[in-house]
Structure formats: C-alpha cells, structure tokens
Design a protein around this motif. Sequence first.
Motif, PDB file in Angstrom:
ATOM      1  N   ILE A 129       7.315   0.889   4.018  1.00 33.75           N
ATOM      2  CA  ILE A 129       7.447   2.246   3.501  1.00 33.75           C
ATOM      3  C   ILE A 129       7.460   3.208   4.680  1.00 33.75           C
ATOM      4  O   ILE A 129       6.518   3.245   5.470  1.00 33.75           O
ATOM      5  N   ALA A 130       8.545   3.985   4.797  1.00 38.57           N
ATOM      6  CA  ALA A 130       8.682   4.944   5.898  1.00 38.57           C
ATOM      7  C   ALA A 130       7.827   6.180   5.659  1.00 38.57           C
ATOM      8  O   ALA A 130       7.367   6.801   6.608  1.00 38.57           O
ATOM      9  N   GLY A 131       7.619   6.548   4.395  1.00 43.72           N
ATOM     10  CA  GLY A 131       6.820   7.723   4.098  1.00 43.72           C
ATOM     11  C   GLY A 131       6.920   8.111   2.643  1.00 43.72           C
ATOM     12  O   GLY A 131       7.717   7.556   1.888  1.00 43.72           O
ATOM     13  N   TRP A 170       4.233  12.566  -9.934  1.00 44.00           N
ATOM     14  CA  TRP A 170       5.440  11.933  -9.410  1.00 44.00           C
ATOM     15  C   TRP A 170       5.652  12.375  -7.979  1.00 44.00           C
ATOM     16  O   TRP A 170       5.361  13.516  -7.625  1.00 44.00           O
ATOM     17  N   PHE A 171       6.189  11.482  -7.169  1.00 46.31           N
ATOM     18  CA  PHE A 171       6.513  11.810  -5.783  1.00 46.31           C
ATOM     19  C   PHE A 171       7.612  10.864  -5.300  1.00 46.31           C
ATOM     20  O   PHE A 171       7.985   9.919  -5.986  1.00 46.31           O
ATOM     21  N   GLY A 172       8.161  11.160  -4.123  1.00 50.51           N
ATOM     22  CA  GLY A 172       9.221  10.335  -3.559  1.00 50.51           C
ATOM     23  C   GLY A 172       8.693   9.417  -2.481  1.00 50.51           C
ATOM     24  O   GLY A 172       7.732   9.743  -1.785  1.00 50.51           O
ATOM     25  N   VAL A 173       9.329   8.258  -2.362  1.00 52.06           N
ATOM     26  CA  VAL A 173       8.978   7.272  -1.338  1.00 52.06           C
ATOM     27  C   VAL A 173      10.271   6.755  -0.728  1.00 52.06           C
ATOM     28  O   VAL A 173      11.226   6.503  -1.452  1.00 52.06           O
ATOM     29  N   LEU A 213       0.872  -1.170   0.000  1.00 54.07           N
ATOM     30  CA  LEU A 213       0.000   0.000   0.000  1.00 54.07           C
ATOM     31  C   LEU A 213       0.906   1.216   0.000  1.00 54.07           C
ATOM     32  O   LEU A 213       1.786   1.347   0.852  1.00 54.07           O
ATOM     33  N   ILE A 214       0.727   2.072  -0.975  1.00 54.92           N
ATOM     34  CA  ILE A 214       1.572   3.250  -1.138  1.00 54.92           C
ATOM     35  C   ILE A 214       0.719   4.489  -0.943  1.00 54.92           C
ATOM     36  O   ILE A 214      -0.387   4.582  -1.486  1.00 54.92           O
ATOM     37  N   SER A 252       4.821  13.202   3.895  1.00 55.65           N
ATOM     38  CA  SER A 252       3.460  13.721   4.055  1.00 55.65           C
ATOM     39  C   SER A 252       2.649  12.833   4.995  1.00 55.65           C
ATOM     40  O   SER A 252       1.546  13.148   5.345  1.00 55.65           O
ATOM     41  N   GLY A 253       3.187  11.747   5.376  1.00 55.90           N
ATOM     42  CA  GLY A 253       2.490  10.850   6.278  1.00 55.90           C
ATOM     43  C   GLY A 253       3.314   9.609   6.482  1.00 55.90           C
ATOM     44  O   GLY A 253       4.127   9.271   5.636  1.00 55.90           O
ATOM     45  N   SER A 254       3.158   8.963   7.576  1.00 51.47           N
ATOM     46  CA  SER A 254       3.918   7.733   7.808  1.00 51.47           C
ATOM     47  C   SER A 254       2.964   6.573   7.917  1.00 51.47           C
ATOM     48  O   SER A 254       1.776   6.733   8.130  1.00 51.47           O
TER      49      SER A 254
END
Length: 94
Positions: free
Chosen positions: A78-80, A66-69, A3-4, A91-93
Amino acid sequence: MLLIRCPWCGERAETEFSCGGEAGITRPTDPDALSDAEWADYLFMRKNPRGAHKELWNHSQGCRRWFGVERDTVTYKIAGSYPLSSGNAYSGSE
Ligand SMILES: [Zn+2]
C-alpha cells in the motif's frame, strides 16, 4: 494479513475494513444521453490493472468512514491512504 492505514484511526488489520472497489468512477452527468452499452460500462466495467490501483475502502469495524487507498495489485504493498475530501493526498506512507 494487510495492514491498512485509516486516515482517522491509523494502521489497523485488514479484517476491520471492507473494500468498495475502484476509486475515481464518476457518475455520468446526463445518464439519459448514454447508450445501453455506455451505461453498462459505467455500472460494471472496471480496470482491474496489474500494478498500482486506487481503491475505495471503508473502515467498517471502526470509524465507518470511506477513504482512498493506492495499492499494488501484484505485491499488495500500500503506497498510502487519503480521505476522499482531500482529492488524492496521502495521509501517510507505509
Ligand atoms: Zn477509521
């Protein structure tokens, strides 16, 4: 299934996204000054670390942005995620 969290749409299934590879790669300011080996390193060589890794993702089946993960390549946790314009603020953890 991962889940991203898209910074604009929220948490979605991995199947809605496309991975763009390692984040933070900057195009050389003067490519003509590079040797062929240095240019090849820029084009093809990636870190592929074991552990925490920053990646580019595209919400291709959603807002198409596009965004960073930051994702752990061992545990897939996934840390964020963060919009690229933010520099590197999550933007959220999860
Ligand atoms: Zn989105």
